[in-house]
Design an enzyme around this catalytic site. Structure first.
Site, PDB file in Angstrom:
ATOM      1  CE  LYS A  83      -1.934  -0.731   4.175  1.00  0.00           C
ATOM      2  NZ  LYS A  83      -0.922  -2.526   4.310  1.00  0.00           N
ATOM      3  NE  ARG A 111      -4.656  -1.310   9.649  1.00  0.00           N
ATOM      4  CZ  ARG A 111      -3.693  -1.108   8.967  1.00  0.00           C
ATOM      5  NH1 ARG A 111      -3.406   0.368   8.726  1.00  0.00           N
ATOM      6  NH2 ARG A 111      -2.494  -1.637   9.962  1.00  0.00           N
ATOM      7  NE  ARG A 117       8.138  -2.630   6.284  1.00  0.00           N
ATOM      8  CZ  ARG A 117       6.509  -2.285   6.637  1.00  0.00           C
ATOM      9  NH1 ARG A 117       6.572  -1.360   5.470  1.00  0.00           N
ATOM     10  NH2 ARG A 117       5.485  -2.541   7.265  1.00  0.00           N
ATOM     11  NE  ARG A 131       6.421   0.309   9.873  1.00  0.00           N
ATOM     12  CZ  ARG A 131       5.666   0.068   9.376  1.00  0.00           C
ATOM     13  NH1 ARG A 131       5.184   0.953   8.111  1.00  0.00           N
ATOM     14  NH2 ARG A 131       4.224  -0.865   9.664  1.00  0.00           N
ATOM     15  NE  ARG A 173       1.832  -4.130  10.968  1.00  0.00           N
ATOM     16  CZ  ARG A 173       2.987  -3.998  10.188  1.00  0.00           C
ATOM     17  NH1 ARG A 173       3.840  -4.807  10.343  1.00  0.00           N
ATOM     18  NH2 ARG A 173       1.844  -3.893   9.469  1.00  0.00           N
TER      19      ARG A 173
HETATM   20  P1  AP5 Z   1       4.857  -1.679   1.852  1.00  0.00           P
HETATM   21  O1  AP5 Z   1       4.315  -1.129   0.698  1.00  0.00           O
HETATM   22  O2  AP5 Z   1       5.636  -0.999   3.147  1.00  0.00           O
HETATM   23  O3  AP5 Z   1       3.667  -2.427   2.549  1.00  0.00           O
HETATM   24  P2  AP5 Z   1       2.785  -2.304   3.519  1.00  0.00           P
HETATM   25  O4  AP5 Z   1       1.503  -2.386   2.687  1.00  0.00           O
HETATM   26  O5  AP5 Z   1       2.043  -0.556   3.050  1.00  0.00           O
HETATM   27  O6  AP5 Z   1       2.470  -2.627   4.215  1.00  0.00           O
HETATM   28  P3  AP5 Z   1       3.274  -2.619   6.450  1.00  0.00           P
HETATM   29  O7  AP5 Z   1       3.222  -2.757   6.582  1.00  0.00           O
HETATM   30  O8  AP5 Z   1       2.894  -0.488   5.748  1.00  0.00           O
HETATM   31  O9  AP5 Z   1       1.103  -1.789   6.133  1.00  0.00           O
HETATM   32  P4  AP5 Z   1       0.440  -1.686   7.050  1.00  0.00           P
HETATM   33  O10 AP5 Z   1      -1.047  -1.398   6.743  1.00  0.00           O
HETATM   34  O11 AP5 Z   1      -0.234  -3.370   8.240  1.00  0.00           O
HETATM   35  O12 AP5 Z   1       0.685  -0.736   8.462  1.00  0.00           O
HETATM   36  P5  AP5 Z   1       0.293   1.067   8.572  1.00  0.00           P
HETATM   37  O13 AP5 Z   1       1.836   1.254   8.321  1.00  0.00           O
HETATM   38  O14 AP5 Z   1      -0.650   1.154   8.016  1.00  0.00           O
HETATM   39  O15 AP5 Z   1       5.398  -2.966   1.169  1.00  0.00           O
HETATM   40  C1  AP5 Z   1       6.325  -3.911   2.564  1.00  0.00           C
HETATM   41  C2  AP5 Z   1       7.556  -3.968   1.599  1.00  0.00           C
HETATM   42  O16 AP5 Z   1       7.582  -4.803   0.651  1.00  0.00           O
HETATM   43  C3  AP5 Z   1       8.232  -3.399   1.777  1.00  0.00           C
HETATM   44  O17 AP5 Z   1       9.446  -3.204   1.946  1.00  0.00           O
HETATM   45  C4  AP5 Z   1       8.439  -2.969  -0.254  1.00  0.00           C
HETATM   46  O18 AP5 Z   1       9.441  -2.289  -0.994  1.00  0.00           O
HETATM   47  C5  AP5 Z   1       8.180  -4.281  -0.707  1.00  0.00           C
HETATM   48  N1  AP5 Z   1       7.325  -4.641  -0.841  1.00  0.00           N
HETATM   49  C6  AP5 Z   1       5.910  -3.843  -2.239  1.00  0.00           C
HETATM   50  N2  AP5 Z   1       5.046  -4.462  -3.606  1.00  0.00           N
HETATM   51  C7  AP5 Z   1       6.229  -5.130  -2.942  1.00  0.00           C
HETATM   52  C8  AP5 Z   1       6.273  -6.195  -4.501  1.00  0.00           C
HETATM   53  N3  AP5 Z   1       5.260  -5.978  -5.534  1.00  0.00           N
HETATM   54  N4  AP5 Z   1       7.282  -7.017  -4.884  1.00  0.00           N
HETATM   55  C9  AP5 Z   1       8.144  -7.422  -3.813  1.00  0.00           C
HETATM   56  N5  AP5 Z   1       7.730  -6.416  -2.456  1.00  0.00           N
HETATM   57  C10 AP5 Z   1       7.435  -5.119  -2.775  1.00  0.00           C
HETATM   58  O19 AP5 Z   1       0.159   0.265  10.026  1.00  0.00           O
HETATM   59  C11 AP5 Z   1       0.790  -0.402  11.460  1.00  0.00           C
HETATM   60  C12 AP5 Z   1       0.167   0.146  12.669  1.00  0.00           C
HETATM   61  O20 AP5 Z   1      -0.287   1.383  13.003  1.00  0.00           O
HETATM   62  C13 AP5 Z   1      -1.070  -1.126  12.891  1.00  0.00           C
HETATM   63  O21 AP5 Z   1      -0.499  -2.265  13.004  1.00  0.00           O
HETATM   64  C14 AP5 Z   1      -1.795  -0.719  13.408  1.00  0.00           C
HETATM   65  O22 AP5 Z   1      -1.035  -0.454  15.569  1.00  0.00           O
HETATM   66  C15 AP5 Z   1      -1.824   1.016  13.465  1.00  0.00           C
HETATM   67  N6  AP5 Z   1      -2.485   1.413  12.852  1.00  0.00           N
HETATM   68  C16 AP5 Z   1      -2.783   2.427  11.627  1.00  0.00           C
HETATM   69  N7  AP5 Z   1      -3.473   2.407  10.733  1.00  0.00           N
HETATM   70  C17 AP5 Z   1      -4.178   2.207  11.645  1.00  0.00           C
HETATM   71  C18 AP5 Z   1      -6.026   2.855  11.335  1.00  0.00           C
HETATM   72  N8  AP5 Z   1      -6.756   2.473  10.913  1.00  0.00           N
HETATM   73  N9  AP5 Z   1      -6.828   2.190  13.215  1.00  0.00           N
HETATM   74  C19 AP5 Z   1      -5.928   1.493  13.481  1.00  0.00           C
HETATM   75  N10 AP5 Z   1      -4.027   1.050  14.015  1.00  0.00           N
HETATM   76  C20 AP5 Z   1      -4.253   1.554  12.451  1.00  0.00           C
END
Ligand code: AP5
Length: 194
Positions: A14, A89, A128, A134, A145
């Site tokens: 994402k 979410r 990552r 992180r 997660r």
């Molecule tokens: P990346 O693009 O970073 O993936 P992502 O889907 O953004 O993963 P995140 O872990 O950042 O998402 P998340 O939604 O769990 O975390 P968030 O920060 O929102 O890609 C991941 C890796 O893969 C990278 O190294 C990239 O280079 C690689 N990659 C990407 N595409 C690829 C491909 N096609 N092929 C190969 N490699 C690839 O949330 C963190 C925490 O915050 C949550 O756990 C929660 O505690 C809290 N939080 C955030 N939002 C909320 C909410 N709305 N409600 C409640 N709690 C929340």
């Protein structure tokens, strides 16, 4: 105005694809994960509260996240549109977002769901974690997660499907190919600026 939700499990791409979409379509990126990490790094009361949940791989309470989103939308009145990354979410967050946008006379137009098998997600997140610093990219927290996603977040897809807004995208392809698949759908609503 065009508003997009980029949906999918942790590690589905994402954040990566949001960057591509922002540069191609000039949308305003709202990542609740980035906003929360910023609050944590500034040691604000909200950040201190959120950290307890984030470090364990659990979702932060709905009311905390919803309050944060409203402020960001208000602060960006001239946006061409928003891309919501990692939000909503939970079903209550999705319903709250609809109400919030309705009040501002706008709506979610499209929800693109990146679909990636669990083994690949774990591989990407561990990789990552070697460089990101992180707190949530170790084996134990990643498992939590993904479990949180399956139980609390996955139902949000059914919500948008019932509204006819959900498109599922295979997110296993390399980054540029996945972007092309996403762009095909976005182009039905909005032309790229670059
Ligand atoms: P990346 O693009 O970073 O993936 P992502 O889907 O953004 O993963 P995140 O872990 O950042 O998402 P998340 O939604 O769990 O975390 P968030 O920060 O929102 O890609 C991941 C890796 O893969 C990278 O190294 C990239 O280079 C690689 N990659 C990407 N595409 C690829 C491909 N096609 N092929 C190969 N490699 C690839 O949330 C963190 C925490 O915050 C949550 O756990 C929660 O505690 C809290 N939080 C955030 N939002 C909320 C909410 N709305 N409600 C409640 N709690 C929340």
């Amino acid at each position: 105005m065009f508003n997009l939700v980029l949906f999918g499990p942790p590690g589905s791409g994402k954040g990566t694809q949001s960057e591509n979409i922002v540069s191609a379509y000039n949308l305003h990126h709202i990542s609740t994960g980035d906003l929360l990490r910023d609050e944590v790094s500034r040691h604000t009361p909200l950040g201190t509260e959120a950290k307890k949940y984030m470090d364990q791989g659990m979702l932060v309470p709905d009311e905390v996240v919803i309050g944060m989103i409203s402020g960001v939308i208000d602060d960006t009145p001239d946006a061409r549109g928003f891309i919501f990354d990692g939000f909503p979410r939970t079903r209550p967050q999705a319903e709250a977002l609809d109400k919030l946008l309705e009040f501002k006379n706008i709506k979610i137009d499209l929800v693109l769901s990146l679909e990636v098998p669990e083994a690949e997600l774990t591989k990407r997140l561990l990789s990552r974690g070697e460089t990101s610093g992180r707190s949530d990219d170790n084996d134990e927290v990643i498992t939590k997660r993904i479990k949180e996603y399956n139980s609390k977040t996955q139902p949000v897809a059914s919500y948008y499907h019932s509204l006819g807004k959900l498109e599922r995208i295979n997110g296993e392809h390399p980054i540029p190919e996945t972007f092309k698949l996403l762009a095909k759908h976005i182009n039905k609503y909005l032309l790229p600026v670059s």
